[in-house]
Design an enzyme around this catalytic site. Structure first.
Site, short mmCIF file in Angstrom:
data_model
loop_
_atom_site.label_atom_id
_atom_site.label_comp_id
_atom_site.label_asym_id
_atom_site.label_seq_id
_atom_site.Cartn_x
_atom_site.Cartn_y
_atom_site.Cartn_z
N LYS A 174 -43.12 19.83 -44.30
CA LYS A 174 -42.20 20.46 -45.25
C LYS A 174 -41.11 19.48 -45.64
O LYS A 174 -40.27 19.12 -44.81
CB LYS A 174 -41.55 21.71 -44.66
CG LYS A 174 -40.77 22.52 -45.70
CD LYS A 174 -39.87 23.56 -45.09
CE LYS A 174 -38.45 23.09 -45.00
NZ LYS A 174 -37.79 22.82 -46.31
N GLU A 249 -34.19 15.52 -34.02
CA GLU A 249 -33.20 14.47 -34.31
C GLU A 249 -32.13 15.14 -35.15
O GLU A 249 -32.34 15.48 -36.31
CB GLU A 249 -33.85 13.31 -35.05
CG GLU A 249 -33.06 12.01 -34.94
CD GLU A 249 -32.11 11.78 -36.11
OE1 GLU A 249 -30.92 12.16 -35.97
OE2 GLU A 249 -32.55 11.25 -37.14
N CYS A 283 -26.92 10.59 -40.48
CA CYS A 283 -26.65 11.22 -39.19
C CYS A 283 -25.93 10.29 -38.23
O CYS A 283 -25.15 10.73 -37.39
CB CYS A 283 -27.95 11.72 -38.57
SG CYS A 283 -29.23 10.45 -38.39
N GLU A 384 -19.44 17.51 -37.70
CA GLU A 384 -20.10 16.59 -38.64
C GLU A 384 -19.83 17.04 -40.07
O GLU A 384 -20.18 18.15 -40.47
CB GLU A 384 -21.60 16.56 -38.37
CG GLU A 384 -22.33 15.55 -39.23
CD GLU A 384 -23.82 15.47 -38.91
OE1 GLU A 384 -24.35 14.35 -38.84
OE2 GLU A 384 -24.43 16.54 -38.71
#
Length: 490
Positions: A174, A249, A283, A384
């Protein structure tokens, strides 16, 4: 206008309900493509195709060298189409062409790396008591669900697809619903090189429908996800239904530690690269810059001076150094965090606004932003933001630097800048992160593992570790003296 379809069992098709999703160029706000909006039924069909294909052995039982030949061909095709792929990636994601070009080269290299690795010896034989011979073999896991984010649409797809296919698995993949363009081109390459039908299947659509079904399905043997920590936790819970293997991750709030003895201009330069590459949508971004107090004011002044010089614009302009954010929704999220920082008492010394000058007013552009007067209890220190927003905080000594570096729930990456090699290693060893750099930032290699500690994820991508994720380990014991054991009386 691109018309993007799903790819199931070697066929391009619309979703069963025929719904479409608009795909928007983040530099202009204009719709340039429509993508099939997959349903739960589409996912279930793709999973059953992948399962049947795996069990048929057409790919899973193929000799590793033959599987590798397909991967080498895919790598060659990526190289042949690199310029087009980079252009499509920039249109889809917004990143500057020079960044997209590096991603294409890395994607081709990753396929070649795993094509070579899968043909290398990988078994182990153990010396156990006679008359038994014991050894270990590696086998594919089975059906792998692969879910990738929008910040590196092609490269992060390849980080999963290359090792999964090399190991002999079949996949249900996906892409992000925001950036399906280069993934579609990659699957066209799969078709072009003759990858057997049913080996690689792509279902587009929302994570709440497509991604959730992949995570919950009892016919999926492994799920590999890259994205936000909140979503990763949801996937982990959903995957518990059949105890499928999970590789995650996730997010980061990575520290970049600048000591007073560092080469000053080098530290400033890499600190800029660490946060503003990819518009901060990375990230591993160095989003917390920790600076030794004796050079703090000098560093802030120079960093702000350089940040104000960054050329922000559309990615297809060769003069652009930083592009837009990926979507209006994400831009609003980043701008909201900037307001949160102000409300918490942090001070903006650079940027902090949407860019609305002529030519950029319809795109999702945010100024390179710098906060100072930040404390560890603030949300902008802990959470974040995933945008071009950095905090710069001072520390007194090595001990405080390490304490600040480790004071979030994340542990993906971290950097240390100093000319003292012993100090660099001491500090690096104490940073609770899976990826660290000394006097550099952001570079990564297909040969080396990528992943984090704490809430930055589970497992590793890339290197031999990235292949291990997609393999099962089987112990085999052979009795070389075939006779009754005599354990029970006759």
């Amino acid at each position: 206008m691109f018309n993007l379809k799903m790819y199931i069992n070697g066929e391009w098709r619309d979703s069963q309900n025929k719904e479409k999703r608009n795909v928007i160029n983040p530099a202009t706000g204009e719709v340039f493509a429509q993508a099939a909006e997959g349903t739960v039924e589409d996912v279930r069909e793709a999973i059953q195709v992948a399962k049947a294909t795996f069990e048929s052995g057409v790919w899973s039982e193929m000799a590793p060298a033959e599987r590798a030949s397909y991967l080498f061909k895919i790598a060659d095709k990526i190289d042949e189409n690199a310029e087009e792929l980079a252009r499509l990636e920039t249109m889809d994601n917004g990143k500057p062409l020079r960044e997209a070009g590096f991603d294409m080269a890395d994607a081709a290299a990753c396929f070649r790396y795993y094509a070579g690795l899968i043909t290398k010896p990988d078994g182990v034989t153990y010396q156990v008591p006679d008359p038994v011979q014991a050894f270990v073999v590696r086998e594919p896991v089975g059906v792998c669900g692969l879910i990738v984010p929008w910040n590196y649409p092609l490269m992060l797809s390849v980080w999963k697809l290359a090792p999964a296919l090399a190991a002999g698995n079949t996949v249900v993949y996906k892409p992000s619903e925001v950036t399906p363009l280069t993934p579609t081109k990659l699957f066209e390459i799969f078709e072009e090189v003759g990858l057997p039908k049913g080996v690689a299947n792509m279902v587009m659509g929302a994570g709440s429908a497509v991604g959730n079904e992949i995570a919950e399905s009892h016919d999926v043997d492994l799920i590999s996800f890259t994205g936000g920590t909140k979503t990763g936790k949801h996937i982990m819970k959903a995957a518990a239904g059949n105890l499928k293997k999970v590789s995650l991750e996730l997010g980061g709030k990575s520290p970049n530690i600048i000591f007073a003895d560092a080469d000053f201009e080098t530290a400033v330069d890499y600190a800029l690269f660490g946060i503003y590459a990819g518009s901060g949508q990375v990230c591993s971004a160095g989003s917390r810059i920790l600076v030794e107090e004796s050079i703090y004011d000098q560093f802030v002044n120079r960093f702000v001076e350089r940040a104000k010089q960054i050329n922000v614009g559309p990615g297809n302009d060769t003069n652009t150094e930083m592009g837009p954010l990926v979507s209006q929704e994400h831009m609003e999220r980043v701008l909201n965090y900037i307001e949160i920082g102000k409300e918490e008492g942090a001070r903006v010394v650079c940027g902090g606004n949407r860019i609305t000058k002529e030519g950029l007013e319809k795109g999702y552009f945010v100024e390179p932003t710098v906060f100072v007067d930040v404390t560890p209890n603030m949300r902008i220190f802990q959470e974040e933001i995933f945008g071009p927003v950095v905090i710069i905080e001072k520390f007194k000594d090595e001990e405080e630097a390490i304490s600040l570096a480790n004071s979030t729930n994340y542990g993906l990456a971290g950097g240390v800048f100093t000319i003292d090699g012993a100090k660099a290693l001491r500090v690096t060893k104490k940073i609770r992160s899976g990826i660290t750099w000394i006097n550099t930032y952001h570079n990564t290699y297909n040969e080396a593992p990528w992943g984090g500690y704490k809430q930055s994820g589970i497992g590793r991508a890339l290197g031999t570790y990235g292949l291990d994720v997609f393999q099962e380990i089987k112990q085999i014991n052979i009795n070389l003296q075939v006779e009754p054991i005599g354990w029970f009386s006759k």
